[in-house]
Design a protein around this motif. Structure first.
Motif, PDB file in Angstrom:
ATOM      1  N   GLU A   2       0.907  -1.258  -0.144  1.00 34.72           N
ATOM      2  CA  GLU A   2      -0.028   0.094   0.086  1.00 34.72           C
ATOM      3  C   GLU A   2       0.841   1.276  -0.036  1.00 34.72           C
ATOM      4  O   GLU A   2       1.954   1.343   0.595  1.00 34.72           O
ATOM      5  CB  GLU A   2      -0.803  -0.233   1.113  1.00 34.72           C
ATOM      6  CG  GLU A   2      -1.909  -1.208   1.139  1.00 34.72           C
ATOM      7  CD  GLU A   2      -2.994  -0.939   0.364  1.00 34.72           C
ATOM      8  OE1 GLU A   2      -3.412   0.334  -0.312  1.00 34.72           O
ATOM      9  OE2 GLU A   2      -3.906  -1.848  -0.060  1.00 34.72           O
ATOM     10  N   CYS A   4       0.421   4.099   1.293  1.00 31.20           N
ATOM     11  CA  CYS A   4      -0.120   5.030   2.335  1.00 31.20           C
ATOM     12  C   CYS A   4       0.632   5.298   3.358  1.00 31.20           C
ATOM     13  O   CYS A   4       1.770   4.594   3.883  1.00 31.20           O
ATOM     14  CB  CYS A   4      -1.144   3.817   2.856  1.00 31.20           C
ATOM     15  SG  CYS A   4      -1.817   4.186   4.605  1.00 31.20           S
ATOM     16  N   CYS A   7       1.122   3.098   6.170  1.00 32.47           N
ATOM     17  CA  CYS A   7       1.602   1.724   5.750  1.00 32.47           C
ATOM     18  C   CYS A   7       3.170   1.956   5.848  1.00 32.47           C
ATOM     19  O   CYS A   7       3.857   1.060   6.103  1.00 32.47           O
ATOM     20  CB  CYS A   7       0.986   1.188   4.708  1.00 32.47           C
ATOM     21  SG  CYS A   7      -0.491   0.460   4.810  1.00 32.47           S
ATOM     22  N   HIS A  46      -4.258  -2.855   6.468  1.00 31.96           N
ATOM     23  CA  HIS A  46      -4.684  -1.649   5.587  1.00 31.96           C
ATOM     24  C   HIS A  46      -6.174  -1.393   5.361  1.00 31.96           C
ATOM     25  O   HIS A  46      -6.703  -2.065   4.489  1.00 31.96           O
ATOM     26  CB  HIS A  46      -4.042  -1.480   4.562  1.00 31.96           C
ATOM     27  CG  HIS A  46      -4.462   0.193   3.567  1.00 31.96           C
ATOM     28  ND1 HIS A  46      -4.006   1.123   4.219  1.00 31.96           N
ATOM     29  CD2 HIS A  46      -5.569   0.162   2.949  1.00 31.96           C
ATOM     30  CE1 HIS A  46      -4.636   2.035   3.410  1.00 31.96           C
ATOM     31  NE2 HIS A  46      -5.474   1.528   2.495  1.00 31.96           N
ATOM     32  N   HIS A  98      -6.340   5.472   6.303  1.00 34.01           N
ATOM     33  CA  HIS A  98      -5.868   3.953   6.988  1.00 34.01           C
ATOM     34  C   HIS A  98      -6.622   4.314   8.385  1.00 34.01           C
ATOM     35  O   HIS A  98      -6.142   4.948   9.028  1.00 34.01           O
ATOM     36  CB  HIS A  98      -4.159   3.865   7.127  1.00 34.01           C
ATOM     37  CG  HIS A  98      -3.809   2.668   7.548  1.00 34.01           C
ATOM     38  ND1 HIS A  98      -2.786   1.775   6.924  1.00 34.01           N
ATOM     39  CD2 HIS A  98      -4.271   1.988   8.825  1.00 34.01           C
ATOM     40  CE1 HIS A  98      -2.620   0.811   7.813  1.00 34.01           C
ATOM     41  NE2 HIS A  98      -3.355   1.012   9.006  1.00 34.01           N
TER      42      HIS A  98
END
Ligand code: AMP
Ligand code: ZN
Length: 114
Positions: A2, A4, A7, A46, A98
């Motif tokens: 991911e 993100c 993450c 996630h 998230h």
């Protein structure tokens, strides 16, 4: 994998101030604290928001609350109390996609909506 920010924190690609970690959950200090103690407690999985919660996540979410209490105890705020906030979606004011639980403490928190 991911793309993100949270993450990336889990993978140590972005630095953070981690206060708790196990196989499923990680907690780190918010970069823009809204209170003397402002910690984000997140599942390593996630999950974009509460909207995407699945039946299999129920135990994980329960565990997050137990960990929040453990962190609050370590931070020495169990007697004074704390607030947990989960912003969800656009109207909820969620900015990071998230799932995360804000743990706020260390002062008398204002602006109660409910
Ligand atoms: P929300 O508005 O509920 O999505 O909350 C996102 C939170 O993540 C905000 O309080 C931000 O200050 C925090 N945040 C964003 N990027 C980072 C980061 N790299 N490290 C720690 N906290 C962050
Ligand atoms: Zn993520």
């Amino acid at each position: 994998m991911e793309d993100c920010i949270f993450c990336k924190i889990i993978r140590r690609e972005v630095p953070s101030n981690i206060v708790y970690e196990d196989e499923e959950i990680i907690a780190f200090k918010d970069i823009q604290p809204a209170a003397p103690i402002h910690i984000l407690v997140i599942p390593k999985k996630h999950i974009p928001s509460l909207v995407q919660l699945e039946k299999e996540d129920e135990i994980l979410i329960g565990k997050i609350y137990t960990i929040i209490n453990k962190i609050a105890e370590e931070q020495g705020v169990l007697d004074k109390g704390y607030r947990v906030i989960v912003n969800c979606g656009q109207d909820g004011g969620q900015e990071v996609g998230h799932l995360h639980f804000h743990l706020l403490a260390g002062k008398r928190l204002g602006e109660k909506i409910v």
